[in-house]
Motif scaffolding. Structure first.
Motif, mmCIF file in Angstrom:
data_model
loop_
_atom_site.group_PDB
_atom_site.id
_atom_site.type_symbol
_atom_site.label_atom_id
_atom_site.label_comp_id
_atom_site.label_asym_id
_atom_site.label_seq_id
_atom_site.Cartn_x
_atom_site.Cartn_y
_atom_site.Cartn_z
ATOM 1 N N TYR A 209 0.824 -1.204 0.000
ATOM 2 C CA TYR A 209 0.000 0.000 0.000
ATOM 3 C C TYR A 209 0.860 1.256 0.000
ATOM 4 N N CYS A 210 1.923 1.229 0.769
ATOM 5 C CA CYS A 210 2.782 2.409 0.858
ATOM 6 C C CYS A 210 4.203 1.974 1.163
ATOM 7 N N LEU A 211 5.154 2.624 0.506
ATOM 8 C CA LEU A 211 6.575 2.417 0.777
ATOM 9 C C LEU A 211 7.189 3.792 0.978
ATOM 10 N N ALA A 212 7.715 4.035 2.163
ATOM 11 C CA ALA A 212 8.235 5.357 2.515
ATOM 12 C C ALA A 212 9.684 5.248 2.960
ATOM 13 N N LEU A 213 10.475 6.221 2.552
ATOM 14 C CA LEU A 213 11.853 6.358 3.004
ATOM 15 C C LEU A 213 11.970 7.626 3.828
ATOM 16 N N VAL A 214 12.549 7.500 5.007
ATOM 17 C CA VAL A 214 12.733 8.650 5.891
ATOM 18 C C VAL A 214 14.222 8.954 5.998
ATOM 19 N N PRO A 215 14.579 10.179 6.368
ATOM 20 C CA PRO A 215 16.012 10.491 6.535
ATOM 21 C C PRO A 215 16.642 9.604 7.594
ATOM 22 N N ALA A 216 17.965 9.476 7.509
ATOM 23 C CA ALA A 216 18.700 8.608 8.434
ATOM 24 C C ALA A 216 18.501 9.059 9.881
ATOM 25 N N ASN A 217 18.370 8.069 10.776
ATOM 26 C CA ASN A 217 18.294 8.280 12.217
ATOM 27 C C ASN A 217 17.068 9.081 12.640
ATOM 28 N N THR A 218 15.965 8.924 11.939
ATOM 29 C CA THR A 218 14.741 9.623 12.330
ATOM 30 C C THR A 218 13.629 8.686 12.788
ATOM 31 N N LEU A 219 13.732 7.388 12.503
ATOM 32 C CA LEU A 219 12.708 6.460 12.970
ATOM 33 C C LEU A 219 12.844 6.260 14.479
ATOM 34 N N PRO A 220 11.730 6.111 15.180
ATOM 35 C CA PRO A 220 11.826 5.848 16.626
ATOM 36 C C PRO A 220 12.503 4.515 16.885
ATOM 37 N N LYS A 221 13.437 4.506 17.815
ATOM 38 C CA LYS A 221 14.245 3.321 18.099
ATOM 39 C C LYS A 221 13.893 2.754 19.474
ATOM 40 N N THR A 222 14.104 1.452 19.597
ATOM 41 C CA THR A 222 14.058 0.829 20.908
ATOM 42 C C THR A 222 15.388 1.099 21.606
ATOM 43 N N HIS A 223 15.495 0.689 22.862
ATOM 44 C CA HIS A 223 16.696 1.020 23.627
ATOM 45 C C HIS A 223 17.922 0.266 23.145
ATOM 46 N N LEU A 224 17.697 -0.812 22.409
ATOM 47 C CA LEU A 224 18.841 -1.556 21.884
ATOM 48 C C LEU A 224 18.992 -1.356 20.380
ATOM 49 N N GLY A 225 18.463 -0.261 19.863
ATOM 50 C CA GLY A 225 18.737 0.117 18.494
ATOM 51 C C GLY A 225 17.765 -0.379 17.463
ATOM 52 N N GLY A 226 16.838 -1.255 17.811
ATOM 53 C CA GLY A 226 15.864 -1.727 16.828
ATOM 54 C C GLY A 226 14.812 -0.671 16.544
ATOM 55 N N ILE A 227 14.076 -0.862 15.474
ATOM 56 C CA ILE A 227 13.025 0.068 15.105
ATOM 57 C C ILE A 227 11.784 -0.205 15.958
ATOM 58 N N HIS A 228 11.233 0.837 16.550
ATOM 59 C CA HIS A 228 10.019 0.708 17.351
ATOM 60 C C HIS A 228 8.821 0.699 16.402
ATOM 61 N N ILE A 229 8.297 -0.505 16.132
ATOM 62 C CA ILE A 229 7.305 -0.675 15.084
ATOM 63 C C ILE A 229 6.015 0.085 15.393
ATOM 64 N N SER A 230 5.474 -0.106 16.588
ATOM 65 C CA SER A 230 4.182 0.510 16.899
ATOM 66 C C SER A 230 4.275 2.026 16.906
ATOM 67 N N GLU A 231 5.403 2.560 17.382
ATOM 68 C CA GLU A 231 5.577 4.021 17.377
ATOM 69 C C GLU A 231 5.710 4.541 15.942
ATOM 70 N N THR A 232 6.424 3.787 15.103
ATOM 71 C CA THR A 232 6.536 4.168 13.691
ATOM 72 C C THR A 232 5.159 4.172 13.029
#
Length: 1524
Positions: free
Chosen positions: A865-888
């Motif tokens: 449905y949608c494919l989006a690219l965001v600038p580097a280091n702007t996605l919400p991260k978990t404390h160990l560096g993973g992407i926080h899916i629900s926040e994204t």
């Protein structure tokens, strides 16, 4: 300026009809594939397909068949890099089809990227995708292209020498093999030529109708000739070099080219075919398509619960974990080795327990008591302090709740952590001194109150703050029971954080089960790279290690970022026997292994992969083994495990002895998995998933596989389901959430008959999998990563793996990809968000995005449905560096993601739209409809105003047939009576006009016309004036001279592009530029009077021309006779009760329609005083209009929507200041908005609410309605009931029906009555096709009969047919004698319960919208204002919006009021809301600056002007998105 003779002729604007060819019926996907296969048959080598058994075993061959594969020899099917080859093969097919996707148009400033981190590790994600070998798996691209045309048996039966040889060969190929590539190109070029001729359409064909399945007329006009190739046009290109289409729109436009490309991409058939289940607007029109009956279904028998090995009995096993710590602490002081100075765990834990129980409060009122919950807030880099705090809490019998350290107020998931603390009743937090100093603080030095968190008391647990216990104090260590020992947090798919309570007996039993499964021994060394606060890092590294006296080396995430190979070095230096890692750690070590040559991993007996439940972990394991096998790593050491917070460890692979057979693997069909069944992939290599087992069930456990949806019914042996586990190990509940607990921790599986299999409760693990031969457990995904689209299930990890296989190295970061689904239009839609590298250019990014779309569509058979690219280091991260899916996902839905590139593909994935409406031929005549209405008890929908009555002899003005006579009469009888007063921005009357002054000035203008202009009777004269009294005097001067005045708005100096073309159009057909008409300056007038004042011989003669630009871009002029002027002024006088003693205020432009009548004519006829407020003065003084109403105590005022909107937006926050200045609006009896459109209910209600505090009555605000054929049909006067409001179902409006619903009903549209019908006016609702009358509350065209109807259009070539059609029309049945005028507006009449002035029931007229302005899409009729209202609600930064269609694509133009960074956020939100509320797919989304959408003087949007500007590439948009 005052214009001279302009002999106007009608300028008919060309109308572009877009018709094109199409097939007589849509080609289905099956037909398309069949046709394609037939065409390709001569080029594809034919081989005999193998016959596969229906009862094929879904895993690799049994052990006896694997025995011959010693060492590393492996069937090629089980290689983990096979997926990348499949991706590249799928992309090669798409490349052959040459489907060009249009790139979005972007202003350069709109995608400035944020700077990347100075030091970025190979991967900053803790996710467990196949990072380890995806780069290596790019190797097979060239080889796959060469093998693209070979049969499935070739790759199934092919074998290689060993897995290491295969991997190294792939690495060699990844650098490019020219011979292989050339060979593949030679073969694929033949296919490309064939496919070029098999495409459904070509670029030179007429654009297809992608929104309708109705066959089109092949002889109809097209927007472009077939032999014209549309090319892009730069902005600097001359307009004269562009080819104009029939509508004057340049075809050589960059925008038109991209729309053509978009149409070409939409020619391919959708998958699956469009469902046809629309029945009627009274039925539910949309539902998720039912599963195809041909889909694979499970065929095996019902599964039997799988038992783990019995839990062994140990003689000296301690009764509790605290007892094990006490026993070890008594024999050895320093018991734990960590990656920091060694720690005296027992003594420090004892001090902390004593301090918590005895030193925090008083003896009578302690702060903590046993059973209380305490938060543990420690960073990942301080394991020693955490160990002390955890065991200190256990010794004090308080319940520890480990959480992450809040680093800022905007931490991802911080609010959900607060929900966890609140549900657990936490009031105290333990932390270290260093951590406490790093917490965000207020200016007073206090720790900030985090959003959603309860108020906490912070306690520092450093040794210097602890109290040594007295000699007689000993902690109470009871035998392990069912009381809660600790609470581990768990985040759900929606982002909610819940606490899983683990009992003391479960904690102890889990340690025993892990010890038995992993064969832990005392004195071993364990390297732990995982988070020690939860999951396997806590279970192995903190709990089981103490139980077995294992030395633990903890390597933190910060150390791993600085030195990715650090954990391998720790294994080498300390000769560690066990290592706890994730796939991310394997990948990092593999990337950095070149820096370290002398590492040796031969001491390892177990390499536990904690995220082995991810099916793509097999790739990382294979890649790591390939690199480190030469460093002593053995294949049997790799032990993946599966776990969940609820059930803890579910299964783990036991370490094997050297020389044992390789672990089991299964190569499964992704198509089968999407339907929840297990099928061995033997045909389509492109859609294969290789998974490895995660060992056997934990000791003492009982496992079942149940259906993930609905009742927990046992699955069949070849069916994918959720793993449920019964054991003494695992959580007991979600703390504080009993409702959710029952559905997870108290599940009793049932058999196919619905009977429970026992009374023992099971716990849901959230893992999807099956049990293979030998009771081996296979996991294919997680519930939280499950995407259910159109009845099929897809795993988010599978989609990530496919996206990563499309050469992402130059475009995005590995491991920084989020995949989730959003609910749009009754189904789930897949969204992928990735971080783009700073050095990636826009074209490369777009190419990568388009390739990802093609790969996922081919392999997973699901549209993105949608494919989006965001600038580097702007996605919400978990404390160990993973992407926080629900926040994204939350950022995506809120429009705060700020992508720099986005690609929407609703045309591909939205396949559950209702069936397009096909208009049936009218089989019932208008007479039958009328009789049917009468039989049903419905009256004919008609209404009329009061009777104008006979001429009253007492009112002398009524005796005059002409306004010029009325002015002369008033100048004689009451010369000093002030008719007009013009105000400036300061509220000062800059000029006034009495009856005598107006008459004398009009005479002077008449003399000037006759002397200087050479005007003859009946000539047209243009009046170019700003709003003022000079315009009025010139109008009457023309009447005195016998000329026909034509009012024209002067070109605006700041908006020449929008206002000057109107003037050019007025004279384009009749005025030569070299002979421009005479211009007369009325500032210098002759002093003499005219010899005589012209009196028309009959009242039916033309008085003036009224020109106006409609919202459809048509400039139309209508002829108004003297009798119509007289009747209209008289009707307004009666409706509004206007007399000489009255004052009214007018704040609107005076150039056309009812505004011109009120400004110039009404006061002369009725004698009331008009206070004139030019709208342009409000730009410098917003309160001018409202202050005037208050100062002069005006009872009746007239304005436009633009004036009302200006006051609403500009003065909404200044009501208190206006009140302080003495502004009082309680005197206002009626505030009428003059417009030719549907009433804007939201704006009028907002205006009433905002200024209610100033005394404005909510009953005062109303609307008027007029059209080109009749300038004033409705006007809310002093008499009659208040305007009524009804709620109409929007679905029925699209089908040209009216269905009234209750307020608040879904899909309801509020409609307000357009004022009371004027005296002398009759309206009737007519079917525009049959021209027969309709019944009450039926939607149709509004026809009007009135003395003040216009005489006709001012046409060029005497198009009398057009005039007769609109102005002299008769009904086809019923009253066929009356002549009616067609307004061109859709509406309905409804008889209300209210009473009018005569005591009869009131008939209300509701205007729905202009017939010419409606959008015909999918066979339905849409009104632009409805779509625009939805769009404006989508995001706070949308200032205004407008919609139009082009080649049957819906184009939405949005004005962005925020920063350009938010521009791309609007694209998915606009697409979502239009799809959800109107069942339409947006074709193009255009983001522009505020003020770009053109608006006429009445505040109406000029949508066709906007369309022409867009197609001519003149908008300078911020961003243009072409939805695929």
């Amino acid at each position: 300026l005052f214009g001279a003779i302009l002999p106007f002729k009608s300028l008919t604007a060309p109308v572009l009809f877009l018709q094109h060819f199409s097939f007589s019926c849509d080609i289905t996907q099956k037909g398309y594939e069949k046709k394609r296969a037939k065409l390709l048959a001569p080029f594809v080598p034919q081989t005999q397909k193998p016959t596969s058994s229906p009862n094929a075993v879904p895993v690799a061959a049994p052990r006896q068949h694997r025995a011959h594969r010693s060492g590393g020899t492996r069937d090629d099917r089980y290689r983990s890099d096979i997926h990348t080859e499949a991706v590249q093969a799928a992309l090669a097919r798409h490349k052959e089809e040459k489907m060009a996707l249009p790139m979005p148009t972007k202003r350069r400033s709109a995608f400035a990227q944020s700077s990347a981190e100075n030091c970025t590790p190979p991967d900053t994600s803790s996710a467990s995708e196949d990072e380890g070998s995806l780069r290596r798996r790019q190797a097979a691209i060239s080889a796959m292209l060469a093998q693209n045309l070979q049969s499935p048996e070739y790759w199934i039966n092919r074998s290689v020498q060993s897995s290491s040889t295969s991997s190294s060969a792939s690495s060699t190929l990844s650098h490019g093999d020219g011979k292989t590539q050339n060979h593949s190109q030679g073969q694929t070029s033949i296919l490309a030529d064939v496919l070029a001729h098999t495409r459904i359409g070509t670029s030179s064909s007429v654009p297809p109708d992608v929104t309708s399945t109705v066959p089109q007329d092949r002889n109809s006009r097209a927007d472009l000739p077939p032999n014209i190739t549309v090319r892009g046009m730069s902005r600097g290109q001359s307009r004269s070099s562009m080819m104009d289409t029939a509508a004057g729109v340049p075809a050589h436009s960059r925008v038109s080219t991209k729309i053509q490309q978009l149409l070409n991409t939409l020619k391919r058939p959708k998958r699956p075919p469009l469902s046809e289940f629309f029945l009627d607007d009274f039925e539910e029109i949309v539902e998720v398509p039912q599963p195809d009956p041909n889909t694979p279904r499970p065929e095996g028998r019902q599964m039997i619960p799988v038992k783990g090995e019995p839990l062994g009995v140990v003689s000296n096993w301690p009764p509790a974990l605290q007892a094990a710590l006490a026993r070890w602490g008594a024999t050895q002081a320093k018991i734990v080795i960590i990656y920091s100075p060694s720690c005296k765990l027992w003594s420090r834990s004892l001090k902390l327990a004593y301090t918590l129980l005895n030193k925090l409060g008083t003896k009578n009122e302690p702060v903590l008591k046993p059973g209380d919950r305490v938060a543990l807030v420690y960073p990942n880099s301080d394991p020693g302090m955490f160990w002390v705090a955890f065991y200190g809490c256990l010794l004090a019998e308080v319940i520890p709740v480990p959480i992450e350290v809040p680093l800022s107020l905007k931490d991802a998931g911080s609010q959900q952590i607060g929900f966890l603390l609140g549900s657990c009743g936490v009031g105290l937090a333990l932390t270290s001194e260093v951590c406490l100093k790093g917490l965000p603080k207020t200016q007073n030095g206090e720790i900030m109150q985090f959003k959603g968190w309860p108020r906490l008391k912070w306690v520092v647990t450093d040794t210097k703050y602890l109290t040594k216990p007295s000699k007689d104090w000993q902690p109470h260590i009871p035998t392990a029971n069912t009381d809660t020992a600790y609470i581990e947090y768990k985040a759900s798919k929606e982002g909610t954080v819940m606490g899983v309570a683990v009992s003391k007996i479960s904690m102890l039993t889990h340690c025993q089960a892990l010890t038995q499964a992993c064969n832990y021994c005392e004195g071993e060394t364990l390297v732990n790279v995982l988070d020690f606060k939860k999951d396997s890092g806590l279970w192995h590294g903190v709990l089981t290690s103490v139980m077995n006296r294992i030395h633990t080396i903890s390597v933190s995430y910060s150390v791993m970022k600085a030195c990715p190979l650090s954990w391998v070095q720790r294994v080498h230096v300390h000769k560690a026997r066990v290592a706890m890692v994730k796939c991310r750690d394997l990948h990092w070590a593999m990337m950095a292994h070149r820096d370290q040559k002398d590492t040796n991993l031969s001491s390892l007996r177990m390499l536990i992969v904690a995220d082995g439940a991810n099916p793509w972990s097999v790739s990382s394991c294979d890649a790591f083994l390939n690199v480190f096998q030469s460093h002593g790593l053995k294949p049997e050491m790799i032990c993946p495990c599966a776990s969940s917070p609820e059930a803890m460890t579910v299964a783990i692979r036991r370490p094997g002895a050297q020389g044992t057979p390789l672990p089991a693997r299964a190569i499964l069909s992704m198509a089968g998995l999407s339907h929840g069944v297990i099928r061995v992939n033997t045909e389509d290599k492109n859609s294969a998933l290789t998974v490895q087992d995660v060992g056997h069930v934990m000791p003492g456990g009982l496992m079942c596989i149940v259906k993930p949806d609905g009742p927990p019914m046992l699955c069949k042996t070849d069916e994918i389901g959720e793993i449920v586990l019964n054991s003494r190990v695992g959580g007991t509940m979600y703390y504080g959430l009993p409702g959710v607990t029952k559905n997870t921790f108290e599940v009793i599986p049932i058999n196919s008959g619905g009977t429970p299999i026992g009374d023992v409760p099971f716990t849901r693990t959230g893992l999807l999998g099956f049990v293979g031969p030998g009771s081996l457990v296979f996991v294919v995904g997680k519930i939280e990563g499950l995407l259910s689209v159109s009845g099929r299930r897809h795993n988010a990890d599978d989609l990530v793996a496919t996206a990563l296989a499309v050469e992402p190295v130059k475009t995005v970061y590995r491991g920084r990809i989020a995949v989730f689904s959003v609910t749009v239009f009754y189904d789930e839609r897949v969204v992928i968000v990735a971080e783009q590298r700073p050095d990636a250019n826009e074209e490369d990014s777009f190419q990568w995005m388009s390739r990802v779309l093609q790969a996922i569509d081919s392999i997973h058979q699901v549209g993105l449905y949608c494919l989006a690219l965001v600038p580097a280091n702007t996605l919400p991260k978990t404390h160990l560096g993973g992407i926080h899916i629900s926040e994204t996902k939350q950022h995506f839905l809120e429009g705060s993601l700020h992508p720099c590139n986005i690609l929407m593909c609703p045309h591909t994935c939205v396949t559950n739209l209702p069936k397009p409406r096909q208009k049936q031929p009218v089989g019932v005549g208008p007479a039958s409809i009328m009789v049917g209405n009468l039989v049903a008890g419905k009256r004919i929908a008609q209404a009329s105003g009061r009777d104008l009555g006979l001429i009253d002899d007492q009112e002398q003005s009524r005796k005059h047939q002409f306004l010029s006579e009325a002015l002369q009469w008033r100048a004689q009888t009451d010369p000093d009576h002030v008719l007009y007063m013009l105000l400036n921005a300061k509220g000062v009357a800059v000029s006034t006009a009495t009856c005598s002054q107006l008459h004398k000035r009009a005479e002077k203008i008449t003399a000037a016309l006759l002397e200087r202009g050479g005007i003859n009777t009946g000539d047209n004269v243009v009046l170019l004036y700003p709003p003022g009294i000079d315009l009025i005097a010139s109008f009457y001067g023309c009447l005195y001279a016998g000329c026909i005045p034509v009012t024209v708005r002067p070109p605006h100096p700041q908006n020449l592009a929008a206002t000057l073309p109107t003037k050019c159009c007025l004279s384009a057909g009749c005025v030569n530029v070299k002979t421009w008409p005479n211009i007369i300056d009325t500032d210098d007038l002759p002093r003499k009077r005219p010899s005589n004042i012209y009196k028309p011989p009959t009242a039916e003669m033309l008085a003036y021309l009224d020109f106006s630009v409609s919202t459809t871009g048509m400039l139309t002029g209508v002829k108004i006779s003297h009798s119509a002027v007289n009747a209209l002024c008289r009707s307004i006088k009666l409706q509004c009760e206007l007399y000489s003693s009255r004052q009214i205020a007018i704040c609107m432009d005076p150039y056309c329609g009812l505004g011109f009548v009120l400004w110039c004519m009404s006061s002369v006829y009725s004698g009331h005083q008009s206070i004139l407020i030019p709208p342009m003065e409000l730009e410098t003084s917003l309160p001018l209009w409202l202050s005037t109403l208050s100062q002069y105590k005006i009872r009746d005022t007239f304005c436009s929507y633009s004036v009302m909107e200006l006051c609403t937006k500009g003065l909404g926050t200044q009501t208190e200041a206006l009140k302080a200045r003495g502004v009082n609006l309680s005197c206002v009896r009626s505030c009428v908005v003059i417009a030719e459109e549907r009433p804007r209910l939201a704006l009028t209600q907002s205006f009433s609410r905002l200024f209610k505090d100033l005394g404005l009555s909510p009953r005062a605000v109303s609307t008027a309605f007029g059209a080109r054929v009749n300038l004033a049909i409705c006007l809310q006067g002093t008499a009659g009931p208040d305007p009524s409001t009804v709620y109409v179902d929007m679905k029925s409006l699209r089908h040209d029906r009216v269905r009234l619903v209750e307020r608040g009903a879904p899909q309801s549209l509020p409609l307000m009555e357009s004022g009371t019908i004027l005296p002398g006016v009759r309206v009737i609702i007519v079917n525009p096709e049959t021209r027969g009358p309709l019944g009450d509350s039926h939607l149709g065209e509004i026809w009007v009969n009135s003395p003040h109807n216009a005489s006709g259009y001012y046409t060029i070539c005497g198009e009398e047919s057009l005039q007769a059609d609109h102005f002299n029309t008769r009904l086809s049945f019923g009253d066929t004698e009356t002549l009616w005028a067609r307004t061109g507006y859709l509406g309905f009449v409804r008889r209300t319960e209210l009473l009018d002035a005569s005591g009869d029931r009131h008939d209300a007229l509701f205007v729905v919208g202009s017939l010419d302005e409606t959008l015909e899409l999918r066979g339905l009729r849409y009104h632009p204002i409805d779509i625009e209202t939805s769009v404006s609600r989508a995001h706070r930064s949308i200032a205004e919006s407008a919609v139009f269609t082009w080649t049957n694509l819906l184009v939405v133009v949005v004005e962005l009021s925020g920063s350009e960074q938010e521009a791309l956020d609007l694209v998915p939100l606009v697409t979502n809301v239009v799809l959800k509320e109107h069942h339409l797919i947006v074709g193009v989304v255009v983001i522009v600056d505020p003020g770009v959408i053109p608006i006429n003087s009445r505040g109406e949007k000029q949508r066709m002007h906007l369309r022409d500007s867009f197609l001519a590439d003149q908008l300078d948009p911020i961003y243009v998105a072409y939805n695929m």
